[in-house]
Scaffold this active site. Sequence first.
Site, PDB file in Angstrom:
ATOM      1  N   HIS A 261     -50.975  -4.444  -9.194  1.00 46.25           N
ATOM      2  CA  HIS A 261     -50.823  -5.609 -10.081  1.00 46.25           C
ATOM      3  C   HIS A 261     -51.972  -5.752 -11.083  1.00 46.25           C
ATOM      4  O   HIS A 261     -51.968  -6.693 -11.880  1.00 46.25           O
ATOM      5  CB  HIS A 261     -50.714  -6.895  -9.250  1.00 46.25           C
ATOM      6  CG  HIS A 261     -49.473  -6.970  -8.415  1.00 46.25           C
ATOM      7  ND1 HIS A 261     -48.210  -6.822  -8.948  1.00 46.25           N
ATOM      8  CD2 HIS A 261     -49.283  -7.158  -7.073  1.00 46.25           C
ATOM      9  CE1 HIS A 261     -47.308  -6.921  -7.980  1.00 46.25           C
ATOM     10  NE2 HIS A 261     -47.930  -7.120  -6.833  1.00 46.25           N
TER      11      HIS A 261
ATOM     12  N   ASP B  72     -43.290  -0.210  -3.651  1.00 48.05           N
ATOM     13  CA  ASP B  72     -43.662  -1.534  -3.155  1.00 48.05           C
ATOM     14  C   ASP B  72     -42.537  -2.519  -3.496  1.00 48.05           C
ATOM     15  O   ASP B  72     -41.811  -2.333  -4.471  1.00 48.05           O
ATOM     16  CB  ASP B  72     -44.982  -1.968  -3.823  1.00 48.05           C
ATOM     17  CG  ASP B  72     -45.530  -3.275  -3.268  1.00 48.05           C
ATOM     18  OD1 ASP B  72     -46.432  -3.218  -2.417  1.00 48.05           O
ATOM     19  OD2 ASP B  72     -45.064  -4.358  -3.692  1.00 48.05           O
TER      20      ASP B  72
ATOM     21  N   HIS C 287     -42.680  -5.314  -4.758  1.00 46.16           N
ATOM     22  CA  HIS C 287     -42.926  -6.024  -6.015  1.00 46.16           C
ATOM     23  C   HIS C 287     -43.106  -5.039  -7.167  1.00 46.16           C
ATOM     24  O   HIS C 287     -43.624  -3.933  -6.962  1.00 46.16           O
ATOM     25  CB  HIS C 287     -44.188  -6.888  -5.895  1.00 46.16           C
ATOM     26  CG  HIS C 287     -44.153  -7.846  -4.745  1.00 46.16           C
ATOM     27  ND1 HIS C 287     -44.719  -7.555  -3.516  1.00 46.16           N
ATOM     28  CD2 HIS C 287     -43.591  -9.080  -4.627  1.00 46.16           C
ATOM     29  CE1 HIS C 287     -44.518  -8.577  -2.695  1.00 46.16           C
ATOM     30  NE2 HIS C 287     -43.836  -9.514  -3.331  1.00 46.16           N
TER      31      HIS C 287
ATOM     32  N   ASP D 118     -43.776  -3.410   1.936  1.00 45.63           N
ATOM     33  CA  ASP D 118     -43.334  -4.798   2.061  1.00 45.63           C
ATOM     34  C   ASP D 118     -41.857  -4.994   1.734  1.00 45.63           C
ATOM     35  O   ASP D 118     -41.357  -6.120   1.809  1.00 45.63           O
ATOM     36  CB  ASP D 118     -44.228  -5.748   1.233  1.00 45.63           C
ATOM     37  CG  ASP D 118     -44.536  -5.236  -0.163  1.00 45.63           C
ATOM     38  OD1 ASP D 118     -44.017  -4.171  -0.548  1.00 45.63           O
ATOM     39  OD2 ASP D 118     -45.294  -5.919  -0.871  1.00 45.63           O
TER      40      ASP D 118
ATOM     41  N   TYR E 292     -47.223  -6.348   4.897  1.00 45.83           N
ATOM     42  CA  TYR E 292     -47.979  -7.450   5.503  1.00 45.83           C
ATOM     43  C   TYR E 292     -47.563  -7.800   6.923  1.00 45.83           C
ATOM     44  O   TYR E 292     -48.136  -8.700   7.517  1.00 45.83           O
ATOM     45  CB  TYR E 292     -47.873  -8.689   4.585  1.00 45.83           C
ATOM     46  CG  TYR E 292     -48.274  -8.334   3.174  1.00 45.83           C
ATOM     47  CD1 TYR E 292     -49.617  -8.181   2.842  1.00 45.83           C
ATOM     48  CD2 TYR E 292     -47.320  -8.057   2.197  1.00 45.83           C
ATOM     49  CE1 TYR E 292     -50.007  -7.803   1.563  1.00 45.83           C
ATOM     50  CE2 TYR E 292     -47.690  -7.677   0.909  1.00 45.83           C
ATOM     51  CZ  TYR E 292     -49.027  -7.550   0.602  1.00 45.83           C
ATOM     52  OH  TYR E 292     -49.403  -7.160  -0.649  1.00 45.83           O
TER      53      TYR E 292
HETATM   54  C1  SP5 Z   1     -49.668  -5.790  -3.522  1.00 45.19           C
HETATM   55  C2  SP5 Z   1     -48.648  -6.834  -3.257  1.00 45.19           C
HETATM   56  O1  SP5 Z   1     -47.715  -6.598  -2.501  1.00 45.19           O
HETATM   57  N1  SP5 Z   1     -48.840  -8.013  -3.820  1.00 45.19           N
HETATM   58  C3  SP5 Z   1     -47.871  -9.021  -3.609  1.00 45.19           C
HETATM   59  C4  SP5 Z   1     -48.259 -10.268  -4.255  1.00 45.19           C
HETATM   60  C5  SP5 Z   1     -47.166 -11.269  -4.171  1.00 45.19           C
HETATM   61  N2  SP5 Z   1     -47.686 -12.521  -3.791  1.00 45.19           N
HETATM   62  C6  SP5 Z   1     -46.808 -13.608  -4.102  1.00 45.19           C
HETATM   63  C7  SP5 Z   1     -47.014 -14.673  -3.118  1.00 45.19           C
HETATM   64  C8  SP5 Z   1     -45.929 -15.672  -3.147  1.00 45.19           C
HETATM   65  C9  SP5 Z   1     -46.125 -16.742  -2.121  1.00 45.19           C
HETATM   66  N3  SP5 Z   1     -46.168 -16.229  -0.761  1.00 45.19           N
HETATM   67  C10 SP5 Z   1     -46.313 -17.275   0.184  1.00 45.19           C
HETATM   68  C11 SP5 Z   1     -47.015 -16.800   1.426  1.00 45.19           C
HETATM   69  C12 SP5 Z   1     -48.127 -17.704   1.802  1.00 45.19           C
HETATM   70  N4  SP5 Z   1     -49.198 -17.021   2.446  1.00 45.19           N
HETATM   71 ZN    ZN Z   2     -45.849  -5.968  -2.819  1.00 41.62          ZN
END
Ligand code: SP5
Ligand code: ZN
Length: 399
Positions: A215, A251, A253, A341, A380
């Site tokens: 990112h 990934d 995302h 993920d 995660y």
């Molecule tokens: C590297 C990667 O996989 N980054 C992912 C970032 C996405 N994060 C967005 C989070 C959105 C809210 N998640 C709520 C979980 C609370 N801990």
């Molecule tokens: Zn991700």
Amino acid sequence: MAEPDPGHVQHRVGRSGGQRPDLDPQVTCAWHGLILPEVGRSGWDAGAVLTPVVWSPETRRHLPRHEVWVGVPTPGTEVPERVDVILDALAGHPLQEAAPHDDTVLERIHDGALLGFLRTAADKWAAAPYEELVGQDRVVPYFFPTAALLAGMEPSPPAALHARAGQFCYDTMTLLGPGTWQAARAAVDVALTAVDLLAAGAPSAYALCRPPGHHVTPLGYGGSCYLNNAAVAAEALRDAGHERVAVVDVDAHHGNGTQAVFWERPDVLYGSLHVDPAAGWFPHLFGHAGETGSGAGAGATRNLPLAEGTGDGPWVEAVADLADWVADAGCTALVVSLGVDAAGDDPESPLQVTAEGFREAGRELGGLGLPSVLVQEGGYHLATMGGLVAAFLAGHADP
Ligand code: SP5
Ligand code: ZN
């Protein structure tokens, strides 16, 4: 869920299956020379040809503590235990600790202003009274110089560190603390050491990078990422003499940072499959099918957004689609942004991929027969994510 069609791989051009374990003995020897110090400890069987794993204990030093999501501190998900569960799952693979590399390649990927900020922000924050004032020991941005704020005017640089953070950090979830820079910089060394293993004759190498990186744009960080490890690896492969390198990002995302780095470049392809940002998912602004690169890079970016709930069949098909694209483009080296993920158990995405899906994805990309650096991104769910990485590596090494 439809099963992936096992037949269609064989009909494609450019799929030689060159990742087979029958290595040139001389090359094998050079590669063994590099990893010998740790081979004994891991009990590695030379006949098994398991993908070497590059890591660094320094990567554990970043402690996210929490992420501020919609104004609320929630427990951080990008935790150091991710390193341990992956190492456990890859026990038996040859292990290589990262060697220090200078900033030459890193400085071509990221603006010096971002690197300077990341390198010094934690110390400056600690020296300022934020912890005394509000109990906050992490650098958290709260003020963002968006196009809407600037309204076409040229702003002056903000004096306050808490205002300066928003010049580089584009979300409130990616906090920076003591140890963050050291971990992120070590992850870059992990990626660069994996590239070195390829130069020494390894057919592929896995870079256990943490924190993740896809990112991070030339100037901006976010999404739990600080430095773009995969982009650095791709650039280093260019330096190693590969005229055209592909980054395939599996990934869950979209890797907006990697896309931004190579947006106008024809020599590094970026292809990604991910949960559809148009359905409300991070990184929100980017990752749509219409984004295909610009200028000299027109056509060198591909995005395959997938619906929430997508499982193995169509997910593996999308990986195969990107693998075909890479083969047709004549790339001679591959970087995989290997986030896991997309798994059904993962708390950060709505995709429903299984371990078998990750194994199949590994086979699709391993079937390209290209020297490959597999760079860890997201993932995660601590109980299952190590096994998903192992499944991908197994498929990749034996397509
Ligand atoms: C590297 C990667 O996989 N980054 C992912 C970032 C996405 N994060 C967005 C989070 C959105 C809210 N998640 C709520 C979980 C609370 N801990
Ligand atoms: Zn991700």
